[in-house]
Design a protein around this motif. Structure first.
Motif, short mmCIF file in Angstrom:
data_model
loop_
_atom_site.label_atom_id
_atom_site.label_comp_id
_atom_site.label_asym_id
_atom_site.label_seq_id
_atom_site.Cartn_x
_atom_site.Cartn_y
_atom_site.Cartn_z
N UNK A 62 0.84 -1.20 0.00
CA UNK A 62 0.00 0.00 0.00
C UNK A 62 0.87 1.25 0.00
N UNK A 63 1.88 1.26 0.87
CA UNK A 63 2.79 2.42 0.95
C UNK A 63 3.58 2.59 -0.35
N UNK A 64 4.03 1.49 -0.92
CA UNK A 64 4.82 1.56 -2.15
C UNK A 64 3.99 2.19 -3.28
N UNK A 100 10.38 -1.07 -1.71
CA UNK A 100 10.01 -1.94 -0.59
C UNK A 100 10.80 -1.60 0.68
N UNK A 101 12.12 -1.41 0.54
CA UNK A 101 12.94 -1.10 1.72
C UNK A 101 12.50 0.20 2.37
N UNK A 125 9.51 1.55 2.21
CA UNK A 125 8.20 1.33 2.82
C UNK A 125 8.36 0.64 4.18
N UNK A 126 9.23 -0.36 4.23
CA UNK A 126 9.46 -1.05 5.50
C UNK A 126 10.10 -0.10 6.51
N UNK A 127 11.04 0.70 6.07
CA UNK A 127 11.69 1.67 6.94
C UNK A 127 10.69 2.66 7.52
N UNK A 128 9.72 3.06 6.72
CA UNK A 128 8.67 3.97 7.18
C UNK A 128 7.81 3.30 8.25
N UNK A 184 -2.84 -0.88 10.96
CA UNK A 184 -3.47 0.45 10.86
C UNK A 184 -3.44 0.96 9.42
N UNK A 185 -2.32 0.75 8.74
CA UNK A 185 -2.20 1.18 7.34
C UNK A 185 -3.20 0.42 6.47
N UNK A 186 -3.28 -0.89 6.67
CA UNK A 186 -4.20 -1.72 5.89
C UNK A 186 -5.64 -1.31 6.16
#
Length: 195
Positions: A153-155, A162-163, A165-168, A186-188
């Motif tokens: 979703x973030x990507x 991906x990295x 997004x995971x870092x965020x 929460x994002x989902x």
């Protein structure tokens, strides 16, 4: 430090058969034994006693009585040993599915009670450990799936890799002192609401 004595519930309608089990238990050093002779309100009575181990002796059980005993085994998370005189393949499978730790056919002998009790307790603990490990693995897998969805979703929404997004996700989790999986959920959830 001495171990606390086991509280054992013995479910047996037959005074003669119950006496054999009780003698075997006393020979093994167990004195805290409570016998239940009938099946009325059985589950409530077991909850009230809160035993460490349940031993069920059924000379020639009907299907209904067996099913009631299997319900007890499923409902209480305790080692359950069951003694029966006769059985069939379906009853054995049902006992295992119900969580009975030891299912002893034609084995009601005083000298066998201690090793059967020990086996019942050991098998219960082994299966409990496996169940806990399985539940943890399932939980970790579900968390991983949620984190992967949140990264996706973030990507897409931020046009990042991906990295990043995971870092965020990790950064927000650290700032809010929460697990990454909680932030990912929460994002989902937010994406589902806004989507």
């Amino acid at each position: 430090m001495a171990e606390r004595p086991l509280k054992i519930v013995l479910i047996d309608a037959s005074p003669v058969r119950a006496a054999i089990l009780e003698e075997g238990l006393r020979d093994a050093g167990h004195a805290n034994i409570m016998r239940i002779a009938d099946h009325a309100n059985l589950l409530e009575r077991i909850y009230a006693i809160d035993p460490d181990v349940i031993l069920i002796d059924l000379a020639d059980p009907s299907r209904d009585v067996l099913e009631q005993m299997f319900q007890v085994s499923r409902a209480v998370r305790r080692p359950v040993g069951m003694f029966v005189d006769q059985t069939d393949h379906a009853a054995i499978e049902a006992a295992i599915d119900a969580g009975v730790s030891a299912y002893v056919v034609d084995g009601l002998k005083r000298e066998r009670v201690k090793p059967i009790l020990d086996t019942t307790i050991s098998r219960f603990h082994a299966f409990s450990k496996l169940r806990t490990e399985l539940e943890q693995a399932r939980s970790q897998l579900e968390e991983r799936k949620v984190v992967d969805r949140a990264k996706g979703i973030l990507m897409r929404s931020r046009n990042i890799g991906e990295e990043e997004a995971y870092g965020l996700l990790r950064k927000v989790a650290m700032n809010e002192k929460k697990k990454i999986a909680e932030i990912a959920q929460s994002v989902v959830t937010a994406a589902e609401l806004l989507g």
